[in-house]
Design a protein around this motif. Structure first.
Motif, PDB file in Angstrom:
ATOM      1  N   CYS A 135     -92.696  -8.322 -81.375  1.00  0.00           N
ATOM      2  CA  CYS A 135     -93.415  -8.163 -82.627  1.00  0.00           C
ATOM      3  C   CYS A 135     -94.914  -8.272 -82.353  1.00  0.00           C
ATOM      4  CB  CYS A 135     -92.988  -9.230 -83.631  1.00  0.00           C
ATOM      5  SG  CYS A 135     -93.925  -9.161 -85.177  1.00  0.00           S
ATOM      6  N   PRO A 136     -95.707  -7.250 -82.650  1.00  0.00           N
ATOM      7  CA  PRO A 136     -97.145  -7.317 -82.393  1.00  0.00           C
ATOM      8  C   PRO A 136     -97.875  -8.289 -83.319  1.00  0.00           C
ATOM      9  CG  PRO A 136     -96.611  -5.315 -83.580  1.00  0.00           C
ATOM     10  CD  PRO A 136     -95.307  -5.961 -83.239  1.00  0.00           C
ATOM     11  N   ALA A 137     -97.228  -8.685 -84.412  1.00  0.00           N
ATOM     12  CA  ALA A 137     -97.880  -9.574 -85.379  1.00  0.00           C
ATOM     13  C   ALA A 137     -97.652 -11.049 -85.057  1.00  0.00           C
ATOM     14  CB  ALA A 137     -97.380  -9.264 -86.789  1.00  0.00           C
ATOM     15  N   CYS A 138     -96.386 -11.444 -84.865  1.00  0.00           N
ATOM     16  CA  CYS A 138     -96.099 -12.873 -84.653  1.00  0.00           C
ATOM     17  C   CYS A 138     -95.579 -13.168 -83.252  1.00  0.00           C
ATOM     18  CB  CYS A 138     -95.124 -13.389 -85.710  1.00  0.00           C
ATOM     19  SG  CYS A 138     -93.477 -12.658 -85.624  1.00  0.00           S
ATOM     20  N   ARG A 139     -95.488 -12.141 -82.391  1.00  0.00           N
ATOM     21  CA  ARG A 139     -95.139 -12.273 -80.976  1.00  0.00           C
ATOM     22  C   ARG A 139     -93.701 -12.701 -80.721  1.00  0.00           C
ATOM     23  NH1 ARG A 139     -98.118  -9.000 -78.907  1.00  0.00           N
ATOM     24  NH2 ARG A 139     -97.564  -9.861 -76.850  1.00  0.00           N
ATOM     25  N   VAL A 140     -92.849 -12.672 -81.717  1.00  0.00           N
ATOM     26  CA  VAL A 140     -91.440 -12.955 -81.505  1.00  0.00           C
ATOM     27  C   VAL A 140     -90.836 -11.871 -80.619  1.00  0.00           C
ATOM     28  CG1 VAL A 140     -89.171 -12.972 -82.638  1.00  0.00           C
ATOM     29  CG2 VAL A 140     -91.044 -14.298 -83.584  1.00  0.00           C
ATOM     30  N   VAL A 141     -89.993 -12.297 -79.642  1.00  0.00           N
ATOM     31  CA  VAL A 141     -89.328 -11.360 -78.738  1.00  0.00           C
ATOM     32  C   VAL A 141     -87.860 -11.231 -79.151  1.00  0.00           C
ATOM     33  CG1 VAL A 141     -88.707 -10.838 -76.354  1.00  0.00           C
ATOM     34  CG2 VAL A 141     -90.878 -11.986 -76.866  1.00  0.00           C
ATOM     35  N   GLN A 142     -87.407 -10.005 -79.318  1.00  0.00           N
ATOM     36  CA  GLN A 142     -86.018  -9.728 -79.668  1.00  0.00           C
ATOM     37  C   GLN A 142     -85.299  -9.125 -78.465  1.00  0.00           C
ATOM     38  OE1 GLN A 142     -84.495 -10.361 -82.709  1.00  0.00           O
ATOM     39  NE2 GLN A 142     -86.407 -11.410 -83.224  1.00  0.00           N
ATOM     40  N   TYR A 143     -84.166  -9.747 -78.082  1.00  0.00           N
ATOM     41  CA  TYR A 143     -83.365  -9.243 -76.968  1.00  0.00           C
ATOM     42  C   TYR A 143     -82.104  -8.560 -77.494  1.00  0.00           C
ATOM     43  CZ  TYR A 143     -86.387 -11.976 -73.930  1.00  0.00           C
ATOM     44  OH  TYR A 143     -87.481 -12.475 -73.264  1.00  0.00           O
ATOM     45  N   PRO A 144     -81.516  -7.681 -76.674  1.00  0.00           N
ATOM     46  CA  PRO A 144     -80.304  -6.980 -77.124  1.00  0.00           C
ATOM     47  C   PRO A 144     -79.229  -7.957 -77.591  1.00  0.00           C
ATOM     48  CG  PRO A 144     -81.141  -5.960 -75.140  1.00  0.00           C
ATOM     49  CD  PRO A 144     -81.969  -7.190 -75.351  1.00  0.00           C
ATOM     50  N   ARG A 145     -78.622  -7.621 -78.705  1.00  0.00           N
ATOM     51  CA  ARG A 145     -77.628  -8.502 -79.308  1.00  0.00           C
ATOM     52  C   ARG A 145     -76.244  -8.229 -78.726  1.00  0.00           C
ATOM     53  NH1 ARG A 145     -76.496  -8.105 -85.682  1.00  0.00           N
ATOM     54  NH2 ARG A 145     -75.615  -6.110 -84.987  1.00  0.00           N
ATOM     55  N   ILE A 146     -75.520  -9.307 -78.422  1.00  0.00           N
ATOM     56  CA  ILE A 146     -74.123  -9.229 -78.012  1.00  0.00           C
ATOM     57  C   ILE A 146     -73.334 -10.161 -78.921  1.00  0.00           C
ATOM     58  CG2 ILE A 146     -72.444  -9.598 -76.161  1.00  0.00           C
ATOM     59  CD1 ILE A 146     -74.684  -9.127 -74.155  1.00  0.00           C
ATOM     60  N   CYS A 147     -72.292  -9.649 -79.548  1.00  0.00           N
ATOM     61  CA  CYS A 147     -71.487 -10.443 -80.478  1.00  0.00           C
ATOM     62  C   CYS A 147     -70.157 -10.818 -79.820  1.00  0.00           C
ATOM     63  CB  CYS A 147     -71.215  -9.650 -81.755  1.00  0.00           C
ATOM     64  SG  CYS A 147     -72.705  -9.320 -82.722  1.00  0.00           S
ATOM     65  N   PRO A 148     -69.987 -12.080 -79.414  1.00  0.00           N
ATOM     66  CA  PRO A 148     -68.723 -12.492 -78.787  1.00  0.00           C
ATOM     67  C   PRO A 148     -67.590 -12.554 -79.796  1.00  0.00           C
ATOM     68  CG  PRO A 148     -70.168 -14.385 -79.077  1.00  0.00           C
ATOM     69  CD  PRO A 148     -70.966 -13.186 -79.479  1.00  0.00           C
ATOM     70  N   ALA A 149     -66.441 -12.063 -79.384  1.00  0.00           N
ATOM     71  CA  ALA A 149     -65.253 -12.066 -80.231  1.00  0.00           C
ATOM     72  C   ALA A 149     -64.037 -12.404 -79.375  1.00  0.00           C
ATOM     73  CB  ALA A 149     -65.061 -10.710 -80.901  1.00  0.00           C
ATOM     74  N   VAL A 150     -63.007 -12.951 -80.013  1.00  0.00           N
ATOM     75  CA  VAL A 150     -61.767 -13.266 -79.312  1.00  0.00           C
ATOM     76  C   VAL A 150     -60.677 -12.303 -79.751  1.00  0.00           C
ATOM     77  CG1 VAL A 150     -62.377 -15.699 -79.112  1.00  0.00           C
ATOM     78  CG2 VAL A 150     -60.968 -14.948 -81.035  1.00  0.00           C
ATOM     79  N   ILE A 151     -59.704 -12.111 -78.876  1.00  0.00           N
ATOM     80  CA  ILE A 151     -58.516 -11.328 -79.201  1.00  0.00           C
ATOM     81  C   ILE A 151     -57.357 -12.013 -78.500  1.00  0.00           C
ATOM     82  CG2 ILE A 151     -58.961  -9.724 -77.277  1.00  0.00           C
ATOM     83  CD1 ILE A 151     -57.680  -7.527 -79.068  1.00  0.00           C
ATOM     84  N   VAL A 152     -56.211 -12.142 -79.187  1.00  0.00           N
ATOM     85  CA  VAL A 152     -55.144 -12.984 -78.651  1.00  0.00           C
ATOM     86  C   VAL A 152     -53.772 -12.358 -78.886  1.00  0.00           C
ATOM     87  CG1 VAL A 152     -55.086 -14.334 -80.797  1.00  0.00           C
ATOM     88  CG2 VAL A 152     -54.127 -15.310 -78.692  1.00  0.00           C
ATOM     89  N   ILE A 153     -52.909 -12.515 -77.879  1.00  0.00           N
ATOM     90  CA  ILE A 153     -51.503 -12.172 -78.029  1.00  0.00           C
ATOM     91  C   ILE A 153     -50.747 -13.486 -78.165  1.00  0.00           C
ATOM     92  CG2 ILE A 153     -50.840 -12.137 -75.577  1.00  0.00           C
ATOM     93  CD1 ILE A 153     -49.835  -9.322 -77.811  1.00  0.00           C
ATOM     94  N   VAL A 154     -50.013 -13.646 -79.263  1.00  0.00           N
ATOM     95  CA  VAL A 154     -49.265 -14.873 -79.536  1.00  0.00           C
ATOM     96  C   VAL A 154     -47.791 -14.636 -79.206  1.00  0.00           C
ATOM     97  CG1 VAL A 154     -48.640 -16.596 -81.270  1.00  0.00           C
ATOM     98  CG2 VAL A 154     -50.890 -15.495 -81.353  1.00  0.00           C
ATOM     99  N   ARG A 155     -47.182 -15.580 -78.462  1.00  0.00           N
ATOM    100  CA  ARG A 155     -45.786 -15.456 -78.050  1.00  0.00           C
ATOM    101  C   ARG A 155     -44.894 -16.418 -78.827  1.00  0.00           C
ATOM    102  NH1 ARG A 155     -47.720 -16.861 -72.050  1.00  0.00           N
ATOM    103  NH2 ARG A 155     -48.508 -14.841 -71.323  1.00  0.00           N
ATOM    104  N   LYS A 156     -43.673 -15.971 -79.086  1.00  0.00           N
ATOM    105  CA  LYS A 156     -42.668 -16.841 -79.702  1.00  0.00           C
ATOM    106  C   LYS A 156     -41.286 -16.354 -79.298  1.00  0.00           C
ATOM    107  CE  LYS A 156     -40.724 -18.450 -84.083  1.00  0.00           C
ATOM    108  NZ  LYS A 156     -40.680 -18.272 -85.562  1.00  0.00           N
ATOM    109  N   GLU A 157     -40.603 -17.159 -78.464  1.00  0.00           N
ATOM    110  CA  GLU A 157     -39.214 -16.897 -78.104  1.00  0.00           C
ATOM    111  C   GLU A 157     -39.005 -15.467 -77.607  1.00  0.00           C
ATOM    112  OE1 GLU A 157     -37.209 -17.885 -81.710  1.00  0.00           O
ATOM    113  OE2 GLU A 157     -37.561 -20.049 -81.492  1.00  0.00           O
ATOM    114  N   GLY A 158     -39.879 -15.031 -76.714  1.00  0.00           N
ATOM    115  CA  GLY A 158     -39.736 -13.713 -76.110  1.00  0.00           C
ATOM    116  C   GLY A 158     -40.299 -12.569 -76.914  1.00  0.00           C
TER     117      GLY A 158
END
Length: 275
Positions: A135-158
């Motif tokens: 930002c040329p005004a307040c000098r804040v630096v913004q870096y590329p955003r990465i959004c962490p997410a989970v994904i899961v396989i749930v097991r039950k009796e085969g």
């Protein structure tokens, strides 16, 4: 900076020469469709990144990235390849291209949507030394955003838990997934998402693998878990249907190239080894 490779994206697809290599120059036939461009280091090489006007809606793009088929459209010099299909290729020579393409699209998506300072509203400018915006005004630096997410396989009796989502990819049964929230570990996120979306409690949560998913900026962390208690009670805002399936008799589910496919077919292989 001498550009040695050009990444051209459109609707979740990458433009490649017919020998599956990147173009070294930007084809002028695409000039009227460019909506954004940037230059960045990709795989240690300077690259030009181009984003073309999408031919489908955001909802169609999200669905196709999981369950759509590879696009067959081509021209005299090259063709469009769906990134999901590229991610599914197992040949070693495609591993580097897949990784670099994911980085390029993730950076380009961020560049296209990050235009103004979130603190003061001033227009951001590109950094000359790193993939960032200042930002040329307040000098804040913004870096590329990465959004962490989970994904899961749930097991039950085969059997394994798969669900149809209410808001996206409604034609496939897939794993439970969701975004990480502040203050929680990845394992806590797995337990929360499964409970919120299905009413089930799980235990023995174990990390399996991860995948960059630049649609537009997710980083998927994959897990397995064991059912502990509860009956399936889907959250209607998130889940249309959730069921236990035998890995030998699967419903329509995500195609190769997705971490969901790896989780599901990992269970198929695990059950086959037990026979």
């Amino acid at each position: 900076m001498t550009i040695k490779q050009v990444y051209i994206f459109r609707s979740g697809e990458l433009y490649l020469h017919h020998d599956n290599t990147l173009p070294g120059e930007f084809p002028l036939c695409f000039a009227d469709s460019v909506i954004d461009s940037w230059q960045a280091d990709i795989g240690g090489e300077p690259a030009a990144l181009y984003l073309l006007e999408s031919s489908v809606s955001k909802q169609e793009l999200a669905a196709a990235s999981v369950s759509g088929s590879a696009l067959a459209e081509s021209s005299a010099s090259g063709s469009w390849v769906r990134l999901r299909a590229l991610f599914a290729r197992e040949e070693p020579e495609y591993a580097l291209l897949s990784r670099n393409a994911a980085r390029a699209l993730g950076l380009l998506n961020w560049h296209h949507t990050t235009c103004f300072c979130p603190r003061c509203g001033a227009a951001l400018r590109n950094s000359d030394s790193e993939p960032a915006k200042i930002c040329p005004a307040c000098r804040v630096v913004q870096y590329p955003r990465i959004c962490p997410a989970v994904i899961v396989i749930v097991r039950k009796e085969g059997r394994i838990l798969l669900a149809r989502h209410a808001r996206r990819n409604q034609d496939v049964f897939t794993c439970i997934a969701g975004f990480l929230e502040h203050g929680e570990s990845l394992e806590e996120c797995v337990a929360r998402e499964v409970f919120e979306e299905t009413g089930l409690r799980v235990r023995d949560i174990r990390y399996v693998s991860s995948q960059s998913w630049p649609f537009p900026d997710q980083f998927m962390c994959a897990f397995t878990a064991e059912w502990e208690s509860g009956d399936i009670v889907p959250d209607p805002e998130e889940i249309t249907e959730a069921c236990w399936f035998d890995p030998s008799d699967l419903p329509n589910h995500p195609l190769p190239g997705t971490v969901a496919w790896k989780l599901i077919h990992g269970e198929v292989q695990r059950m086959e080894r037990k026979k």
